[in-house]
Design a protein around this motif. Structure first.
Motif, mmCIF file in Angstrom:
data_model
loop_
_atom_site.group_PDB
_atom_site.id
_atom_site.type_symbol
_atom_site.label_atom_id
_atom_site.label_comp_id
_atom_site.label_asym_id
_atom_site.label_seq_id
_atom_site.Cartn_x
_atom_site.Cartn_y
_atom_site.Cartn_z
ATOM 1 N N PRO A 1 19.307 87.139 47.858
ATOM 2 C CA PRO A 1 20.708 88.785 47.880
ATOM 3 C C PRO A 1 20.405 89.507 46.358
ATOM 4 O O PRO A 1 20.114 90.678 46.106
ATOM 5 C CB PRO A 1 20.605 88.604 48.640
ATOM 6 C CG PRO A 1 20.343 87.041 49.980
ATOM 7 C CD PRO A 1 19.915 85.795 48.040
ATOM 8 N N ALA A 2 21.097 89.027 46.058
ATOM 9 C CA ALA A 2 21.343 88.952 44.525
ATOM 10 C C ALA A 2 20.596 89.329 43.907
ATOM 11 O O ALA A 2 20.673 90.990 42.994
ATOM 12 C CB ALA A 2 23.472 87.927 43.680
ATOM 13 N N ASP A 3 19.328 88.499 43.378
ATOM 14 C CA ASP A 3 18.625 89.260 42.605
ATOM 15 C C ASP A 3 17.691 90.260 43.182
ATOM 16 O O ASP A 3 16.977 91.171 42.481
ATOM 17 C CB ASP A 3 17.263 88.309 42.679
ATOM 18 C CG ASP A 3 18.147 86.739 41.602
ATOM 19 O OD1 ASP A 3 19.181 86.816 40.947
ATOM 20 O OD2 ASP A 3 17.360 85.688 41.889
ATOM 21 N N LYS A 4 17.245 90.420 44.349
ATOM 22 C CA LYS A 4 16.680 91.434 45.222
ATOM 23 C C LYS A 4 17.701 92.173 45.153
ATOM 24 O O LYS A 4 16.776 93.764 44.671
ATOM 25 C CB LYS A 4 16.407 91.325 46.439
ATOM 26 C CG LYS A 4 15.522 92.444 46.916
ATOM 27 C CD LYS A 4 15.762 92.305 48.620
ATOM 28 C CE LYS A 4 14.222 92.238 49.128
ATOM 29 N NZ LYS A 4 13.980 92.324 50.526
ATOM 30 N N THR A 5 18.833 93.118 45.047
ATOM 31 C CA THR A 5 19.572 93.699 44.623
ATOM 32 C C THR A 5 19.332 93.977 43.256
ATOM 33 O O THR A 5 19.532 95.588 42.520
ATOM 34 C CB THR A 5 21.225 93.502 45.062
ATOM 35 O OG1 THR A 5 21.099 93.209 46.518
ATOM 36 C CG2 THR A 5 22.025 94.628 45.053
ATOM 37 N N ALA A 6 19.411 93.180 42.351
ATOM 38 C CA ALA A 6 19.781 93.553 40.672
ATOM 39 C C ALA A 6 18.002 93.936 40.384
ATOM 40 O O ALA A 6 17.967 95.274 39.663
ATOM 41 C CB ALA A 6 19.609 92.668 39.956
ATOM 42 N N ILE B 1 20.761 89.660 36.348
ATOM 43 C CA ILE B 1 19.858 89.514 37.361
ATOM 44 C C ILE B 1 20.362 87.515 36.332
ATOM 45 O O ILE B 1 19.424 87.065 35.604
ATOM 46 C CB ILE B 1 18.089 88.920 36.802
ATOM 47 C CG1 ILE B 1 17.884 90.940 37.218
ATOM 48 C CG2 ILE B 1 16.933 88.174 37.177
ATOM 49 C CD1 ILE B 1 16.849 91.448 36.812
ATOM 50 N N PRO B 2 20.714 87.148 36.431
ATOM 51 C CA PRO B 2 21.647 85.233 35.595
ATOM 52 C C PRO B 2 20.907 84.064 35.416
ATOM 53 O O PRO B 2 20.848 83.973 34.432
ATOM 54 C CB PRO B 2 23.155 85.746 36.747
ATOM 55 C CG PRO B 2 22.319 85.509 38.062
ATOM 56 C CD PRO B 2 21.938 86.333 38.353
ATOM 57 N N LEU B 3 20.011 83.848 36.465
ATOM 58 C CA LEU B 3 18.824 82.828 35.706
ATOM 59 C C LEU B 3 17.810 83.270 35.108
ATOM 60 O O LEU B 3 16.635 82.564 34.674
ATOM 61 C CB LEU B 3 18.551 81.720 37.065
ATOM 62 C CG LEU B 3 20.127 81.359 37.645
ATOM 63 C CD1 LEU B 3 19.353 80.503 38.578
ATOM 64 C CD2 LEU B 3 21.009 80.439 36.577
ATOM 65 N N LEU B 4 17.782 84.776 34.472
ATOM 66 C CA LEU B 4 16.239 84.998 34.685
ATOM 67 C C LEU B 4 16.134 84.198 32.268
ATOM 68 O O LEU B 4 17.015 84.411 32.261
ATOM 69 C CB LEU B 4 16.743 86.439 34.008
ATOM 70 C CG LEU B 4 15.246 87.290 32.796
ATOM 71 C CD1 LEU B 4 14.249 87.046 34.367
ATOM 72 C CD2 LEU B 4 15.177 88.406 32.622
ATOM 73 N N GLU B 5 15.024 83.430 32.761
ATOM 74 C CA GLU B 5 14.597 83.013 31.709
ATOM 75 C C GLU B 5 14.101 83.656 30.543
ATOM 76 O O GLU B 5 13.914 83.817 28.912
ATOM 77 C CB GLU B 5 13.700 81.409 31.469
ATOM 78 C CG GLU B 5 15.185 80.702 32.976
ATOM 79 C CD GLU B 5 14.260 79.147 33.296
ATOM 80 O OE1 GLU B 5 12.542 79.148 32.867
ATOM 81 O OE2 GLU B 5 14.610 78.916 33.709
ATOM 82 N N SER B 6 13.238 84.558 30.905
ATOM 83 C CA SER B 6 11.816 85.212 30.284
ATOM 84 C C SER B 6 11.470 86.926 30.582
ATOM 85 O O SER B 6 11.312 87.074 31.665
ATOM 86 C CB SER B 6 11.036 84.529 30.433
ATOM 87 O OG SER B 6 9.620 85.040 29.737
ATOM 88 N N LEU B 7 11.701 87.379 29.879
ATOM 89 C CA LEU B 7 11.893 88.897 29.897
ATOM 90 C C LEU B 7 10.932 89.238 29.202
ATOM 91 O O LEU B 7 10.718 89.488 27.312
ATOM 92 C CB LEU B 7 13.246 89.814 29.831
ATOM 93 C CG LEU B 7 13.603 90.738 29.893
ATOM 94 C CD1 LEU B 7 13.149 91.268 31.258
ATOM 95 C CD2 LEU B 7 14.539 91.396 29.317
ATOM 96 N N SER B 8 9.965 89.932 29.268
ATOM 97 C CA SER B 8 9.024 90.813 28.520
ATOM 98 C C SER B 8 8.954 92.199 29.412
ATOM 99 O O SER B 8 8.025 92.481 29.775
ATOM 100 C CB SER B 8 7.286 90.130 29.179
ATOM 101 O OG SER B 8 6.609 90.949 28.025
ATOM 102 N N PHE B 9 8.304 93.545 28.578
ATOM 103 C CA PHE B 9 8.303 94.468 28.064
ATOM 104 C C PHE B 9 6.962 94.766 27.398
ATOM 105 O O PHE B 9 7.471 96.335 26.552
ATOM 106 C CB PHE B 9 9.591 95.388 28.238
ATOM 107 C CG PHE B 9 10.587 95.504 28.610
ATOM 108 C CD1 PHE B 9 10.520 96.369 30.092
ATOM 109 C CD2 PHE B 9 11.898 95.049 28.220
ATOM 110 C CE1 PHE B 9 11.884 95.254 31.331
ATOM 111 C CE2 PHE B 9 13.622 94.822 29.189
ATOM 112 C CZ PHE B 9 12.981 95.443 30.592
ATOM 113 N N HIS B 10 6.245 94.664 27.185
ATOM 114 C CA HIS B 10 5.157 94.709 26.156
ATOM 115 C C HIS B 10 3.888 95.887 26.556
ATOM 116 O O HIS B 10 4.076 95.495 27.903
ATOM 117 C CB HIS B 10 4.305 92.734 26.258
ATOM 118 C CG HIS B 10 3.273 93.329 25.347
ATOM 119 N ND1 HIS B 10 3.241 93.198 24.494
ATOM 120 C CD2 HIS B 10 0.836 93.061 25.812
ATOM 121 C CE1 HIS B 10 1.757 93.296 23.710
ATOM 122 N NE2 HIS B 10 0.707 92.921 24.878
#
Length: 155
Positions: A29-34, A98-107
């Motif tokens: 739920p916290a990830d969904k809210t974020a 999103i505290p457990l995010l490992e990979s983020l791409s805005f390519h």
């Protein structure tokens, strides 16, 4: 008991036992809210149309939940990959929620501008950031070096 009433009873009973399975949601739920806040901060772009609060965020386009079978599954968001679309503005500070995010791409998000936000320093599991083909400006921030899992060579 009449046959039609019996069939109706069996149907209702089987529907009740299947109901929890169909209504269960993997997404934290916290990830969904974020994620919904991130979508709003980007101006509710079409690229994120699948990010519907009525659906499981682990099924949304551009995100991946942790569903690794060989370790404890958390079903937390670990990847966001929003590539080649119409996002506008700077990367919102809400990305840090999103505290457990490992990979983020805005390519290939040419309309993303501004510096890399300091909120990214909250992403202690981040190991990959792709901002290629964007209009992110400024130097590589020093706070990225505080992320122990982050690979500076992959920026």
């Amino acid at each position: 008991m009449r046959p039609s009433l019996f069939i109706l009873s069996v149907f209702l009973l089987s529907s009740c036992t299947l109901l929890p399975i169909t209504l269960s949601e993997k997404c934290h739920p916290a990830d969904k809210t974020a994620l919904l806040k991130l979508k709003k901060d980007f101006g509710n772009p079409y690229d994120l149309a699948s990010w519907d609060p009525k659906t499981d965020c682990c099924e949304w386009y551009c995100v991946k939940c942790d569903d690794r079978k060989n370790v404890t599954t958390t079903n937390r968001i670990i990847d966001i990959f929003i590539n080649g679309g119409g996002l506008r503005g700077s990367i919102p500070a809400s990305i840090g929620n999103i505290p457990l995010l490992e990979s983020l791409s805005f390519h290939k998000q040419a309309n993303i501008t501004g510096p890399i936000p300091t909120a990214i320093a909250k992403l202690k599991n981040l190991n990959f950031l792709d901002i290629s083909w964007t209009n992110i400006s400024g130097p590589v921030p020093e706070f990225l070096s505080t992320l122990t899992k982050f690979d500076m060579e992959r920026v």
